[in-house]
Design an enzyme around this catalytic site. Structure first.
Site, PDB file in Angstrom:
ATOM      1  N   GLU A  67      47.227  43.355  40.667  1.00  0.00           N
ATOM      2  CA  GLU A  67      46.344  42.410  39.978  1.00  0.00           C
ATOM      3  C   GLU A  67      45.245  41.899  40.914  1.00  0.00           C
ATOM      4  O   GLU A  67      44.093  41.754  40.505  1.00  0.00           O
ATOM      5  CB  GLU A  67      47.145  41.242  39.405  1.00  0.00           C
ATOM      6  CG  GLU A  67      46.338  40.333  38.510  1.00  0.00           C
ATOM      7  CD  GLU A  67      45.707  41.051  37.330  1.00  0.00           C
ATOM      8  OE1 GLU A  67      44.454  40.996  37.214  1.00  0.00           O
ATOM      9  OE2 GLU A  67      46.431  41.657  36.535  1.00  0.00           O
ATOM     10  N   GLU A  74      36.813  44.033  39.781  1.00  0.00           N
ATOM     11  CA  GLU A  74      36.030  43.394  38.719  1.00  0.00           C
ATOM     12  C   GLU A  74      34.942  42.486  39.301  1.00  0.00           C
ATOM     13  O   GLU A  74      33.800  42.488  38.827  1.00  0.00           O
ATOM     14  CB  GLU A  74      36.942  42.575  37.807  1.00  0.00           C
ATOM     15  CG  GLU A  74      37.855  43.399  36.936  1.00  0.00           C
ATOM     16  CD  GLU A  74      38.861  42.564  36.155  1.00  0.00           C
ATOM     17  OE1 GLU A  74      38.955  41.338  36.405  1.00  0.00           O
ATOM     18  OE2 GLU A  74      39.552  43.145  35.318  1.00  0.00           O
TER      19      GLU A  74
END
Length: 125
Positions: A67, A74
């Site tokens: 994650e 991102e």
């Protein structure tokens, strides 16, 4: 005391800031934390073995690491190429897929480790 740039203390400080940023600024990261807490609580309640603890911790760490990496990709993409591009969209999907694969593997680990003793406790055997 301030650490010199490039020193180990500075590197650990930056890494810690990154984790804190993910905890505070990334909603996806928060999805995994309650699940990790529940797994840890269940493992403690079920008195799992040290090896089982190690496997569970590695699974939890793998999901959180995936994650963190996904979030960093991102963030980089949002700065370097904010406009939509199909190939960048695919790269983001692949990074999200890595989180999904690790999460599914962690679920499998959790079931393998926790389900037998949980059934034993609940069924009284």
């Amino acid at each position: 005391m301030t650490s010199k740039p490039g020193s180990w203390a500075s590197k650990f400080r930056c890494a810690t800031l990154g984790v804190w940023f993910a905890c505070g600024g990334q909603s996806s990261f928060w999805v995994h934390l309650p699940v990790a807490a529940a797994v840890i609580a269940a493992a403690a309640w079920l008195n799992v073995s040290p090896v089982e603890w190690a496997v569970l911790i590695l699974a939890i760490g793998g999901v959180l690491t995936a994650e963190l990496l996904n979030s960093s990709i991102e963030l980089l993409v949002s700065v370097l190429h904010p406009q939509h591009h199909p190939r960048i969209g695919q790269a983001l999907d692949v990074a999200a897929g890595a989180v999904l694969v690790m999460s599914l593997a962690a679920v499998a680990v959790g079931l393998i480790v926790l389900l037998p003793p949980l059934c034993g406790r609940l069924l009284g055997s």
